[in-house]
Design a protein around this motif. Structure first.
Motif, short mmCIF file in Angstrom:
data_model
loop_
_atom_site.label_atom_id
_atom_site.label_comp_id
_atom_site.label_asym_id
_atom_site.label_seq_id
_atom_site.Cartn_x
_atom_site.Cartn_y
_atom_site.Cartn_z
N ILE A 1 80.82 -28.26 31.62
CA ILE A 1 80.14 -27.23 30.82
C ILE A 1 80.16 -27.54 29.32
CG2 ILE A 1 80.42 -25.38 32.51
CD1 ILE A 1 82.88 -24.45 30.93
N ASP A 2 80.60 -28.75 28.97
CA ASP A 2 80.49 -29.20 27.58
C ASP A 2 79.08 -29.77 27.44
OD1 ASP A 2 80.84 -30.04 25.01
OD2 ASP A 2 82.25 -31.66 25.49
N LEU A 3 78.10 -28.89 27.23
CA LEU A 3 76.70 -29.23 27.45
C LEU A 3 76.04 -30.03 26.33
CD1 LEU A 3 75.54 -25.78 28.87
CD2 LEU A 3 76.19 -27.82 30.16
N GLY A 4 76.40 -29.75 25.09
CA GLY A 4 75.67 -30.36 23.99
C GLY A 4 74.31 -29.69 23.83
N GLU A 5 73.62 -30.01 22.75
CA GLU A 5 72.33 -29.38 22.47
C GLU A 5 71.28 -29.70 23.53
OE1 GLU A 5 70.92 -27.12 20.46
OE2 GLU A 5 72.98 -26.67 19.93
N GLN A 6 71.32 -30.92 24.06
CA GLN A 6 70.34 -31.30 25.07
C GLN A 6 70.50 -30.44 26.32
OE1 GLN A 6 70.45 -35.42 26.23
NE2 GLN A 6 68.57 -35.29 27.43
N GLY A 7 71.73 -30.21 26.73
CA GLY A 7 71.98 -29.38 27.90
C GLY A 7 71.56 -27.94 27.67
N VAL A 8 71.85 -27.42 26.48
CA VAL A 8 71.44 -26.05 26.14
C VAL A 8 69.92 -25.93 26.19
CG1 VAL A 8 71.41 -24.27 24.35
CG2 VAL A 8 73.50 -25.60 24.76
N ASP A 9 69.23 -26.92 25.64
CA ASP A 9 67.76 -26.91 25.66
C ASP A 9 67.22 -26.90 27.09
OD1 ASP A 9 67.47 -26.85 22.92
OD2 ASP A 9 67.29 -29.03 22.71
N GLN A 10 67.86 -27.67 27.97
CA GLN A 10 67.41 -27.72 29.37
C GLN A 10 67.60 -26.37 30.06
OE1 GLN A 10 69.60 -31.54 30.34
NE2 GLN A 10 67.71 -31.94 31.44
N ILE A 11 68.69 -25.69 29.74
CA ILE A 11 68.93 -24.36 30.31
C ILE A 11 67.86 -23.39 29.83
CG2 ILE A 11 70.49 -22.37 30.28
CD1 ILE A 11 72.81 -24.37 30.26
N VAL A 12 67.55 -23.45 28.55
CA VAL A 12 66.55 -22.54 27.98
C VAL A 12 65.18 -22.82 28.58
CG1 VAL A 12 65.34 -21.88 25.86
CG2 VAL A 12 67.83 -22.21 25.83
N ARG A 13 64.79 -24.09 28.66
CA ARG A 13 63.46 -24.44 29.19
C ARG A 13 63.32 -24.08 30.66
NH1 ARG A 13 64.02 -29.28 25.99
NH2 ARG A 13 64.70 -30.40 27.87
N SER A 14 64.42 -24.17 31.41
CA SER A 14 64.36 -23.90 32.85
C SER A 14 64.57 -22.42 33.17
CB SER A 14 65.41 -24.72 33.59
OG SER A 14 66.72 -24.27 33.27
N GLY A 15 64.81 -21.61 32.16
CA GLY A 15 65.08 -20.20 32.40
C GLY A 15 66.44 -19.97 33.03
N GLY A 16 67.33 -20.94 32.87
CA GLY A 16 68.70 -20.80 33.37
C GLY A 16 68.95 -21.44 34.71
N THR A 17 67.93 -22.07 35.30
CA THR A 17 68.10 -22.65 36.64
C THR A 17 68.72 -24.05 36.59
OG1 THR A 17 65.85 -23.57 36.63
CG2 THR A 17 66.16 -21.34 37.55
N TRP A 18 68.64 -24.73 35.44
CA TRP A 18 69.20 -26.08 35.33
C TRP A 18 70.72 -26.02 35.38
CZ3 TRP A 18 72.51 -28.43 31.80
CH2 TRP A 18 72.61 -29.83 31.92
N GLN A 19 71.31 -26.99 36.10
CA GLN A 19 72.76 -27.11 36.18
C GLN A 19 73.16 -28.56 35.91
OE1 GLN A 19 75.68 -25.04 37.29
NE2 GLN A 19 74.33 -23.53 36.35
N PRO A 20 74.25 -28.78 35.20
CA PRO A 20 74.70 -30.16 34.95
C PRO A 20 75.15 -30.84 36.24
CG PRO A 20 76.36 -28.58 34.23
CD PRO A 20 75.13 -27.78 34.58
#
Length: 214
Positions: A133-152
């Protein structure tokens, strides 16, 4: 440069005593459950505590991590934790119950996508998986773009077991899942959960009887 808007990390929590730790072993604190984080003043120092959905304090963080969470909370961020595992270490005497939680903190502007992200995180933890869960900005962006469905895809291993330490729970048990369904008013699962517990109790009695306990 974009302002910081997320923090995520696994963190150790400790308990005050064996008596205080007892609820952690029951269904009221299942792996994957969400906890609020509250701050209590102890000897002039703000200590971050885990509070379960039944308003019970079950564990606390060390001073350094408490300070970090207090700063993020003061910014108005959402600060939550999800149970990963509970462990017991037998030394020094009289032993210590402790565990780890996945701590997720974010700017309130991210509430909608991260609410969905948290649901999936909870389910994965309940299955014994520890997503990174140490996502970084790229991971946060992916969560936002996917509406929360993206998981690392990356995961974090459980800590190496030290001598005298045993992990007591690291995934949600079948009985805990049934009890949870009962709490959600799923009548079918509620009946099954009680039937399961009854069968389990009968099995224990028969086992004790076969051993000559009575």
């Amino acid at each position: 440069m974009q302002a910081e808007r997320y923090f995520g990390s696994y963190a150790r929590f400790d308990t005050k005593s064996k008596k205080d730790a007892a609820p952690l072993l029951g269904a009221d604190n299942a792996v994957g459950d969400a906890f609020d984080i509250v701050f209590l003043s102890e000897e002039g120092v703000s200590v971050a505590w885990l509070k379960n959905r039944f308003d019970r304090l079950v564990g606390y963080f060390n001073a350094e991590f408490s300070r970090k969470l207090h700063i993020l909370s003061a910014r108005g961020w959402t600060v939550k934790a999800f149970l990963s595992f509970v462990a017991y270490t037998d030394s020094p005497e009289p032993g210590q119950y402790w565990g780890e939680v996945a701590v997720v903190c974010y700017d309130p502007a991210l509430k909608e996508p991260f609410s969905q992200f948290e649901k999936a995180l909870s389910r994965r933890l309940a299955d014994g998986v520890r997503p990174d869960i140490d996502l970084g900005e790229q991971g946060v962006d992916q969560i936002v773009r996917s509406g929360g469905t993206w998981q690392p895809k990356a995961t974090q291993p459980f800590p190496e077991k030290a001598s005298g330490t045993v992990i007591l729970k690291s995934r949600r048990t079948f009985s805990e899942s049934l009890i949870e369904q009962g709490r959600k008013k799923n009548k079918g699962c509620y009946v099954i959960s009680w039937a399961f517990l009854l069968v389990l109790a009968v099995g224990v009695v028969l086992a004790l009887k076969s051993c000559g306990a009575f």
